[in-house]
Design a protein around this motif. Structure first.
Motif, short mmCIF file in Angstrom:
data_model
loop_
_atom_site.label_atom_id
_atom_site.label_comp_id
_atom_site.label_asym_id
_atom_site.label_seq_id
_atom_site.Cartn_x
_atom_site.Cartn_y
_atom_site.Cartn_z
N PHE A 1 -7.65 -3.57 -0.49
CA PHE A 1 -7.74 -2.26 0.12
C PHE A 1 -8.97 -2.05 0.99
O PHE A 1 -8.92 -1.37 1.98
CB PHE A 1 -7.70 -1.16 -0.95
CG PHE A 1 -6.30 -0.84 -1.38
CD1 PHE A 1 -5.46 -0.16 -0.54
CD2 PHE A 1 -5.83 -1.23 -2.60
CE1 PHE A 1 -4.16 0.14 -0.91
CE2 PHE A 1 -4.54 -0.95 -2.99
CZ PHE A 1 -3.70 -0.26 -2.14
N TRP A 2 -10.13 -2.57 0.58
CA TRP A 2 -11.35 -2.31 1.33
C TRP A 2 -12.09 -3.61 1.62
O TRP A 2 -12.09 -4.52 0.81
CB TRP A 2 -12.29 -1.38 0.55
CG TRP A 2 -11.79 0.00 0.50
CD1 TRP A 2 -11.99 0.99 1.41
CD2 TRP A 2 -10.99 0.58 -0.53
NE1 TRP A 2 -11.37 2.14 1.02
CE2 TRP A 2 -10.74 1.92 -0.17
CE3 TRP A 2 -10.45 0.12 -1.73
CZ2 TRP A 2 -10.01 2.78 -0.95
CZ3 TRP A 2 -9.72 0.97 -2.51
CH2 TRP A 2 -9.49 2.29 -2.12
N LYS B 1 0.82 -1.21 0.00
CA LYS B 1 0.00 0.00 0.00
C LYS B 1 0.85 1.26 0.00
O LYS B 1 0.49 2.27 -0.60
CB LYS B 1 -0.93 0.00 1.21
CG LYS B 1 -1.92 1.16 1.19
CD LYS B 1 -2.90 1.08 2.34
CE LYS B 1 -3.88 2.24 2.28
NZ LYS B 1 -4.85 2.19 3.39
N PRO C 1 -20.00 5.24 -5.47
CA PRO C 1 -18.67 4.81 -5.01
C PRO C 1 -17.56 5.23 -5.97
O PRO C 1 -17.75 5.31 -7.18
CB PRO C 1 -18.79 3.29 -4.94
CG PRO C 1 -19.87 2.95 -5.91
CD PRO C 1 -20.84 4.09 -5.86
N GLN C 2 -16.40 5.50 -5.39
CA GLN C 2 -15.22 5.77 -6.20
C GLN C 2 -14.77 4.49 -6.91
O GLN C 2 -14.92 3.38 -6.38
CB GLN C 2 -14.08 6.30 -5.33
CG GLN C 2 -14.35 7.65 -4.72
CD GLN C 2 -13.17 8.17 -3.93
OE1 GLN C 2 -12.04 7.75 -4.13
NE2 GLN C 2 -13.42 9.09 -3.01
N GLU D 1 -11.78 3.54 -7.51
CA GLU D 1 -10.57 2.98 -6.90
C GLU D 1 -10.88 1.74 -6.06
O GLU D 1 -10.14 0.77 -6.05
CB GLU D 1 -9.90 4.04 -6.04
CG GLU D 1 -8.60 3.60 -5.40
CD GLU D 1 -8.01 4.69 -4.53
OE1 GLU D 1 -6.78 4.76 -4.40
OE2 GLU D 1 -8.80 5.49 -3.97
N LYS D 2 -12.02 1.77 -5.38
CA LYS D 2 -12.40 0.66 -4.50
C LYS D 2 -12.58 -0.64 -5.27
O LYS D 2 -12.29 -1.72 -4.74
CB LYS D 2 -13.68 1.03 -3.77
CG LYS D 2 -14.30 -0.09 -2.97
CD LYS D 2 -15.58 0.36 -2.31
CE LYS D 2 -16.24 -0.77 -1.56
NZ LYS D 2 -17.49 -0.36 -0.89
N TYR D 3 -13.04 -0.53 -6.52
CA TYR D 3 -13.36 -1.74 -7.28
C TYR D 3 -12.21 -2.16 -8.19
O TYR D 3 -12.13 -3.32 -8.56
CB TYR D 3 -14.63 -1.49 -8.10
CG TYR D 3 -15.82 -1.22 -7.20
CD1 TYR D 3 -16.55 -2.26 -6.66
CD2 TYR D 3 -16.16 0.08 -6.87
CE1 TYR D 3 -17.62 -2.01 -5.83
CE2 TYR D 3 -17.24 0.34 -6.03
CZ TYR D 3 -17.96 -0.71 -5.52
OH TYR D 3 -19.01 -0.46 -4.67
N LYS E 1 -11.46 9.82 -10.66
CA LYS E 1 -12.41 10.32 -9.66
C LYS E 1 -12.86 11.74 -10.00
O LYS E 1 -14.06 12.07 -9.94
CB LYS E 1 -11.77 10.29 -8.28
CG LYS E 1 -12.56 11.00 -7.18
CD LYS E 1 -11.81 10.92 -5.86
CE LYS E 1 -12.50 11.73 -4.77
NZ LYS E 1 -12.37 13.19 -4.99
N SER F 1 -17.85 -2.46 3.48
CA SER F 1 -17.65 -1.02 3.51
C SER F 1 -18.34 -0.37 2.31
O SER F 1 -18.26 -0.85 1.19
CB SER F 1 -16.16 -0.69 3.49
OG SER F 1 -15.96 0.69 3.42
N GLU G 1 -9.71 -3.74 -5.41
CA GLU G 1 -10.53 -4.35 -4.37
C GLU G 1 -9.86 -5.56 -3.71
O GLU G 1 -10.32 -6.04 -2.68
CB GLU G 1 -11.86 -4.80 -4.97
CG GLU G 1 -11.73 -5.83 -6.07
CD GLU G 1 -13.05 -6.17 -6.70
OE1 GLU G 1 -13.04 -6.87 -7.72
OE2 GLU G 1 -14.09 -5.74 -6.19
#
Length: 333
Positions: A312-313, A189, A301-302, A304-306, A205, A317, A309
């Protein structure tokens, strides 16, 4: 999903898109030709003005002042070869190396990914959050139901379909990059936070937020203009049998009949007459739909999360989300 969204898959939509692109290209060519013609004319006129006799004849024949035909004088210290001196101690190799190290625009796959993201965002902007009827007359309840269904469809599209489409653009494009600053499988990270991939997803984003702000304001503007247009009637009640209705253009010889949007019924209850829909309900519903259209673009949702994935999350969440238009923004209130 979004009212008015063009179909990109069908042959009709493709032909319209090609025709629109060709028209824009022809417009640019015409503009370039016009600028080129003006530049050539100016050069010829200025060359002629070097002869005092020709300049005098031009002034007399065209009835111009000297200031109107004087030759453009280059500014002082203007260079003739469009080059400027560079300090001898300027470290160009180091500057170039630093720029190429920090930018991601030197990666063809990044350009392809951003181009795909922009195409998906432009597809969203071809639609609207509202489904505004043009000819149908309906009750307030039917109108409210139509708009709520469209708002729900738009919200679902933005939170699922749009997000999935953007992921399908970025993930396959960068999948073959492998190890480095654009590694989708980066296990650290700390490295990811300073990588080009992090900055790329931050750019995506911002592109999503810009699209949402434009979509919301565009849809709200259409909604307000629609209501102002359909409500632009002047009604004068002279008596029980004589009512004068006027609207813009109704005084023309052959006016186009303007159909009202809502229907109401006059009902009698306990010896008193009233409308089946209270007049205050119209304003209340119109304002409520306005707010719901804004709120339906929240909690998207952003990406970046997917895309990242895998570590990170957690699945449960909900955030983080992209920013959208707020209810209390000055140009919205």
């Amino acid at each position: 999903p979004l009212a008015g969204e063009a179909s990109r898959g069908g042959p009709g939509g493709a032909r319209e898109e090609v025709a629109d692109t060709r028209e824009k290209q022809e417009g640019l060519v015409r503009e370039l030709r016009l600028d080129w013609g003006r530049a050539m004319n100016r050069m010829m006129v200025e060359s002629r003005l070097e002869d005092p006799e020709v300049a005098r004849l031009m002034l007399n024949s065209l009835q111009l002042q000297q200031k109107d035909v004087r030759r453009a004088i280059p500014p002082p210290n203007a260079v003739g070869n469009a080059l400027v001196p560079i300090p001898t101690d300027y470290q160009y190799p180091a500057k170039y190396k630093g720029f190429t190290f920090n930018t991601y625009y030197n990666e063809p796959k990044v350009i392809a990914a951003l181009t795909g993201v922009r195409a998906e965002c432009m597809a969203v902007l071809r639609g609207s959050i509202f489904n505004l009827p043009k000819t149908r007359t309906m009750t307030l309840a039917d109108f409210e139901t139509m708009q709520l269904q469209q708002i729900e469809r738009a919200s679902t599209f933005l939170k699922t379909t749009w997000k999935d489409s953007l992921k399908k653009v970025i993930a396959p494009t960068l999948a073959g990059v492998g190890k480095g600053w654009l590694n989708l499988n980066e296990p650290s990270k700390e490295i990811y936070e300073i990588s080009k991939l992090k900055r790329l997803l931050l750019t995506v984003k911002y592109m999503m937020e810009d699209t949402l702000h434009t979509l919301v304001r565009q849809s709200l503007r259409q909604y307000v203009e629609f209501l102002e247009d359909v409500c632009d009637f002047t009604v004068e009640i002279h008596n029980m049998t004589t009512v004068a209705v006027s609207y813009p253009g109704s005084d023309r010889p052959n006016p186009v009949e303007k159909t009202p949007l809502f229907t109401v019924e006059l009902v009698e209850k306990d010896g008193e007459f009233s409308y089946n829909t209270p007049p205050a309900k119209f304003q209340e519903t119109a304002l409520a739909l306005f707010d719901k259209a804004i709120l339906c673009t929240h909690e998207i949702p952003q990406l970046e999360k997917y895309v990242m994935e895998h570590y990170f999350w957690r699945a449960e969440s909900k955030g983080p989300f992209v920013d959208s238009v707020l209810l209390d923004e000055p140009d919205v209130v």
